[in-house]
Design a protein around this motif. Structure first.
Motif, PDB file in Angstrom:
ATOM      1  N   TRP A  91       0.838  -1.193   0.000  1.00 15.64           N
ATOM      2  CA  TRP A  91       0.000   0.000   0.000  1.00 15.64           C
ATOM      3  C   TRP A  91       0.874   1.244   0.000  1.00 15.64           C
ATOM      4  N   HIS A 118     -13.677  -5.742   7.875  1.00 19.22           N
ATOM      5  CA  HIS A 118     -13.166  -4.714   6.970  1.00 19.22           C
ATOM      6  C   HIS A 118     -13.283  -5.153   5.511  1.00 19.22           C
ATOM      7  N   ALA A 119     -13.681  -4.216   4.643  1.00 25.35           N
ATOM      8  CA  ALA A 119     -13.863  -4.534   3.226  1.00 25.35           C
ATOM      9  C   ALA A 119     -12.533  -4.765   2.519  1.00 25.35           C
ATOM     10  N   VAL A 120     -11.495  -4.026   2.917  1.00 30.00           N
ATOM     11  CA  VAL A 120     -10.173  -4.173   2.327  1.00 30.00           C
ATOM     12  C   VAL A 120      -9.175  -4.387   3.463  1.00 30.00           C
ATOM     13  N   TRP A 121      -8.357  -5.415   3.331  1.00 35.23           N
ATOM     14  CA  TRP A 121      -7.347  -5.717   4.334  1.00 35.23           C
ATOM     15  C   TRP A 121      -6.258  -6.531   3.676  1.00 35.23           C
ATOM     16  N   GLU A 167      -9.834  -8.252  -0.707  1.00 32.96           N
ATOM     17  CA  GLU A 167     -10.970  -7.331  -0.848  1.00 32.96           C
ATOM     18  C   GLU A 167     -12.264  -8.089  -0.603  1.00 32.96           C
ATOM     19  N   GLY A 169     -14.674  -8.721   2.904  1.00 33.45           N
ATOM     20  CA  GLY A 169     -14.835  -8.561   4.344  1.00 33.45           C
ATOM     21  C   GLY A 169     -16.223  -8.948   4.794  1.00 33.45           C
ATOM     22  N   THR A 191      -5.235  -3.389   8.056  1.00 35.74           N
ATOM     23  CA  THR A 191      -6.162  -2.602   7.244  1.00 35.74           C
ATOM     24  C   THR A 191      -5.770  -1.134   7.332  1.00 35.74           C
ATOM     25  N   GLN A 194      -9.469   4.160   6.619  1.00 37.69           N
ATOM     26  CA  GLN A 194     -10.710   4.404   5.874  1.00 37.69           C
ATOM     27  C   GLN A 194     -11.597   3.166   5.761  1.00 37.69           C
ATOM     28  N   TYR A 195     -11.070   1.987   6.110  1.00 40.89           N
ATOM     29  CA  TYR A 195     -11.859   0.754   6.029  1.00 40.89           C
ATOM     30  C   TYR A 195     -12.340   0.267   7.391  1.00 40.89           C
TER      31      TYR A 195
END
Length: 196
Positions: A91, A118-121, A167, A169, A191, A194-195
């Motif tokens: 990232w 979390h949606a993105v991790w 992606e 969660g 994560t 923002q997630y």
């Protein structure tokens, strides 16, 4: 004595003087103590108040291995984990990375289930091997509990690290890990703010 020898000696002296100026030996700046003259006390430094965030982040949860694996839909690693590719790109925002769980072990196994809201991790895996690094082999699969689908996999020969971005969660997962000639490894689930 040759002309080149004189230049070599002068160059060596210049290097020694430069190193001495840059790296002063301990005590070179020390002021000798003068008897009878009291030391002046240093002014007291007032510490700055620390500003704490309104909601401090909890410590990452430790994931453990379990013995009750027979209710899991998948309990063996597939032969070919290279289908999931190598390490994913890191990232760009590294300052705000928040670790929320980890697995730290020296042996393989199947973990207890864990929920990721979390949606993105990502899975940040690092492997250490000092005894026989040329024989080190780390294999890992992230499995979705409900369907038994392998979401991400890693196959790492030799010590090192690998990152797998996820992606998906709001589900329950578990890990299957296999190691050979590995001293220890750590898989950190991370994560971004923002997630959360």
């Amino acid at each position: 004595m040759d002309k080149g020898d004189v230049f070599a000696i002068i160059a060596a002296l210049i290097i020694v003087v430069a190193v001495t100026v840059v790296f002063r030996p301990p005590g070179a700046d020390a002021v000798p103590e003068v008897p009878g003259v009291p030391e002046s006390p240093l002014p007291e430094i007032t510490p700055m108040p620390t500003i704490t965030a309104p909601s401090a982040l909890p410590e990452p949860a430790r994931i453990s291995y379990t013995a009750g694996i027979w209710s899991y839909p998948l309990v063996r690693l597939p032969e070919n984990l290279t289908l999931h590719g190598g390490s994913d790109p890191s990232w760009k925002e590294t300052a705000g990375i928040i670790p929320f769980a980890y697995l730290e072990e020296a042996r393989g196994g199947i973990t207890e289930t864990f929920h990721v809201p979390h949606a993105v991790w990502r899975l940040n895996c690092s492997v250490s091997s000092t005894v026989r690094p040329e024989a080190a082999h780390f294999r890992m699969a992230l499995v979705e509990l409900e369907s038994g689908t392998i979401v991400e996999g890693a196959d790492l020969h030799y010590p090192g690290s690998i990152i797998k971005n996820v992606e998906r969660g709001g589900k329950d997962f578990y890990l299957i890990v296999s190691v050979d000639a590995v001293d220890s490894y750590r898989i950190t689930l991370e994560t971004l703010p923002q997630y959360l």
